[in-house]
Motif scaffolding. Structure first.
Motif, PDB file in Angstrom:
ATOM      1  N   THR A 122       0.817  -1.198   0.000  1.00 40.27           N
ATOM      2  CA  THR A 122       0.000   0.000   0.000  1.00 40.27           C
ATOM      3  C   THR A 122       0.847   1.243   0.000  1.00 40.27           C
ATOM      4  O   THR A 122       1.933   1.275   0.573  1.00 40.27           O
ATOM      5  N   GLU A 123       0.367   2.305  -0.673  1.00 38.55           N
ATOM      6  CA  GLU A 123       1.074   3.568  -0.719  1.00 38.55           C
ATOM      7  C   GLU A 123       0.380   4.608   0.140  1.00 38.55           C
ATOM      8  O   GLU A 123       0.691   5.796   0.089  1.00 38.55           O
ATOM      9  N   ASP A 124      -0.589   4.179   0.960  1.00 38.21           N
ATOM     10  CA  ASP A 124      -1.309   5.115   1.807  1.00 38.21           C
ATOM     11  C   ASP A 124      -0.377   5.672   2.876  1.00 38.21           C
ATOM     12  O   ASP A 124       0.460   4.958   3.440  1.00 38.21           O
ATOM     13  N   GLU A 125      -0.520   6.956   3.162  1.00 39.56           N
ATOM     14  CA  GLU A 125       0.243   7.575   4.220  1.00 39.56           C
ATOM     15  C   GLU A 125      -0.375   7.222   5.569  1.00 39.56           C
ATOM     16  O   GLU A 125      -1.572   7.020   5.689  1.00 39.56           O
ATOM     17  N   LEU A 126       0.488   7.142   6.575  1.00 43.82           N
ATOM     18  CA  LEU A 126      -0.034   6.939   7.913  1.00 43.82           C
ATOM     19  C   LEU A 126      -0.817   8.183   8.330  1.00 43.82           C
ATOM     20  O   LEU A 126      -0.544   9.292   7.889  1.00 43.82           O
ATOM     21  N   GLU A 127      -1.792   7.988   9.160  1.00 44.51           N
ATOM     22  CA  GLU A 127      -2.711   9.064   9.504  1.00 44.51           C
ATOM     23  C   GLU A 127      -1.999  10.199  10.227  1.00 44.51           C
ATOM     24  O   GLU A 127      -1.224   9.994  11.150  1.00 44.51           O
ATOM     25  N   ILE A 128      -2.240  11.422   9.756  1.00 49.62           N
ATOM     26  CA  ILE A 128      -1.739  12.616  10.400  1.00 49.62           C
ATOM     27  C   ILE A 128      -2.836  13.148  11.307  1.00 49.62           C
ATOM     28  O   ILE A 128      -3.986  13.261  10.882  1.00 49.62           O
ATOM     29  N   PRO A 129      -2.533  13.465  12.548  1.00 48.92           N
ATOM     30  CA  PRO A 129      -3.598  13.909  13.453  1.00 48.92           C
ATOM     31  C   PRO A 129      -4.228  15.213  12.993  1.00 48.92           C
ATOM     32  O   PRO A 129      -3.584  16.047  12.347  1.00 48.92           O
ATOM     33  N   ALA A 130      -5.484  15.375  13.314  1.00 53.63           N
ATOM     34  CA  ALA A 130      -6.183  16.618  13.004  1.00 53.63           C
ATOM     35  C   ALA A 130      -5.633  17.731  13.895  1.00 53.63           C
ATOM     36  O   ALA A 130      -5.162  17.472  15.003  1.00 53.63           O
ATOM     37  N   PRO A 131      -5.673  18.977  13.421  1.00 55.58           N
ATOM     38  CA  PRO A 131      -5.182  20.087  14.248  1.00 55.58           C
ATOM     39  C   PRO A 131      -5.960  20.202  15.557  1.00 55.58           C
ATOM     40  O   PRO A 131      -7.181  20.038  15.586  1.00 55.58           O
ATOM     41  N   CYS A 132      -5.244  20.455  16.623  1.00 55.30           N
ATOM     42  CA  CYS A 132      -5.871  20.699  17.922  1.00 55.30           C
ATOM     43  C   CYS A 132      -4.960  21.636  18.701  1.00 55.30           C
ATOM     44  O   CYS A 132      -3.858  21.983  18.256  1.00 55.30           O
ATOM     45  N   LYS A 133      -5.401  22.010  19.882  1.00 59.08           N
ATOM     46  CA  LYS A 133      -4.658  22.992  20.672  1.00 59.08           C
ATOM     47  C   LYS A 133      -3.282  22.484  21.065  1.00 59.08           C
ATOM     48  O   LYS A 133      -2.313  23.255  21.126  1.00 59.08           O
ATOM     49  N   THR A 134      -3.160  21.182  21.325  1.00 58.51           N
ATOM     50  CA  THR A 134      -1.897  20.646  21.829  1.00 58.51           C
ATOM     51  C   THR A 134      -0.864  20.382  20.740  1.00 58.51           C
ATOM     52  O   THR A 134       0.319  20.269  21.048  1.00 58.51           O
ATOM     53  N   ASN A 135      -1.284  20.257  19.475  1.00 61.08           N
ATOM     54  CA  ASN A 135      -0.304  19.968  18.418  1.00 61.08           C
ATOM     55  C   ASN A 135      -0.122  21.126  17.447  1.00 61.08           C
ATOM     56  O   ASN A 135       0.467  20.970  16.380  1.00 61.08           O
ATOM     57  N   THR A 136      -0.640  22.314  17.821  1.00 59.28           N
ATOM     58  CA  THR A 136      -0.578  23.478  16.948  1.00 59.28           C
ATOM     59  C   THR A 136       0.063  24.648  17.689  1.00 59.28           C
ATOM     60  O   THR A 136      -0.263  24.911  18.845  1.00 59.28           O
ATOM     61  N   LEU A 137       0.991  25.320  17.028  1.00 59.56           N
ATOM     62  CA  LEU A 137       1.683  26.462  17.615  1.00 59.56           C
ATOM     63  C   LEU A 137       1.226  27.749  16.935  1.00 59.56           C
ATOM     64  O   LEU A 137       1.304  27.879  15.715  1.00 59.56           O
ATOM     65  N   TYR A 138       0.724  28.696  17.732  1.00 57.27           N
ATOM     66  CA  TYR A 138       0.311  30.002  17.209  1.00 57.27           C
ATOM     67  C   TYR A 138       1.550  30.857  16.985  1.00 57.27           C
ATOM     68  O   TYR A 138       2.460  30.899  17.820  1.00 57.27           O
ATOM     69  N   MET A 139       1.591  31.563  15.841  1.00 53.14           N
ATOM     70  CA  MET A 139       2.767  32.351  15.509  1.00 53.14           C
ATOM     71  C   MET A 139       2.372  33.550  14.650  1.00 53.14           C
ATOM     72  O   MET A 139       1.654  33.408  13.665  1.00 53.14           O
ATOM     73  N   THR A 140       2.819  34.746  15.034  1.00 54.35           N
ATOM     74  CA  THR A 140       2.619  35.921  14.186  1.00 54.35           C
ATOM     75  C   THR A 140       3.757  36.008  13.177  1.00 54.35           C
ATOM     76  O   THR A 140       4.881  35.559  13.449  1.00 54.35           O
ATOM     77  N   ILE A 141       3.464  36.614  12.021  1.00 57.63           N
ATOM     78  CA  ILE A 141       4.423  36.629  10.935  1.00 57.63           C
ATOM     79  C   ILE A 141       4.199  37.864  10.078  1.00 57.63           C
ATOM     80  O   ILE A 141       3.085  38.404  10.025  1.00 57.63           O
TER      81      ILE A 141
END
Length: 288
Positions: free
Chosen positions: A120-139
């Motif tokens: 299979t060439e399917d990618e392993l599941e990437i978690p959905a965005p949530c507060k604990t895996n997302t970093l807020y950043m101004t740019i």
């Protein structure tokens, strides 16, 4: 970003104290590098995990040790003389990600019942965005536009005492964890305890990148109405801050704890390089 699972154990006095599968994150670039390395080394390819580009193998070992550190409480933590053993052959979850022409170059004994690759060439599941895996950043707007356009694939942030937890793995005491394979505990006596975030170590950063950072939540400036986007984080690496001449800016401490620039300094300012992937969400108001 891909994930592979690598079997390992930790032995102490010839007894196994930890036996686990570590989940290791590799970038698409890493997978391509491994494939090309195997293609270029057909005559000597053994199919062993150690026979991949050394910087990728070191990354895998680093993440395995990080996994072991997190799971070593029951055995009283890890000791300097504990022995790590990693599975010998390329793990099946890595084989699943390699092209068929590369698999054809590997020894047949790799594909027994215990090391069978999946087609299979399917990618392993990437978690959905949530507060604990997302970093807020101004740019800044110019850099935001480049990321949206796909021409800017890296974002840089200095590792500071006030921000390091955003980019690094930390222990229960909040201190940054160090990779003991890159900087042994015995070598720490050479450095001031307050300077652990700045140890140059001959250009080899021993800080451990945060392993559960999957997304950046980008916002242009601080206005209430502004462009925003959510972008995948494929990897985090480190590079030393540079002087105007392009060389690493190194320094030592004087007797008063002041920074003194030195070409042979023991310290530097490490920069976290966030390698960016797909833009998964965007809200562009500046062009409306």
């Amino acid at each position: 970003m891909k994930q592979i699972e690598v079997l390992y154990n930790v032995q102490r006095d010839d007894e196994i104290i930890i036996e686990r599968e570590a989940v290791v994150k590799l970038t698409d670039k890493n997978i391509k590098e491994i494939a090309e390395y195997i293609r270029c080394d057909q005559e000597h390819q053994t199919g062993e995990l150690v026979d991949i580009p050394c910087h990728i193998f070191d990354r895998i070992q680093s993440q395995i040790q990080e996994d072991a550190i997190k799971n070593s409480k029951e055995c009283g933590g890890l000791y300097n003389d504990d022995v790590f053993q990693v599975e010998r052959l390329l793990p099946p979850t890595l084989l699943e990600l390699l092209p068929d022409d590369v698999l054809d170059l590997l020894p047949e004994e790799m594909f027994g019942e215990d090391n069978l690759a999946n087609d299979t060439e399917d990618e392993l599941e990437i978690p959905a965005p949530c507060k604990t895996n997302t970093l807020y950043m101004t740019i800044k707007q110019v850099y935001f536009d480049q990321i949206i356009a796909g021409t800017k694939t890296e974002e840089y942030r200095e590792i500071k005492p006030t921000t390091y937890k955003k980019y690094l793995e930390v222990g229960e005491d909040g201190a940054a964890l160090m990779d003991g394979t890159l900087l042994p505990v015995s070598a720490m006596d050479m450095y001031e305890p307050s300077m652990e975030l700045n140890i140059y170590n001959d250009g080899v950063c021993a800080l451990i990148p945060k392993n559960d950072l999957w997304y950046l939540d980008l916002a242009v400036g601080y206005n209430k109405v502004r462009d925003t986007a959510k972008v995948e984080v494929l990897d985090i690496s480190f590079e030393p801050g540079k002087s105007e001449d392009g060389k690493p800016y190194l320094f030592n401490l004087d007797g008063r704890g002041e920074f003194v620039p030195s070409p042979n300094g023991k310290y530097c300012f490490w920069i976290a390089v966030l390698h960016l992937g797909k833009v998964v969400e965007k809200n562009i108001v500046s062009k409306k």
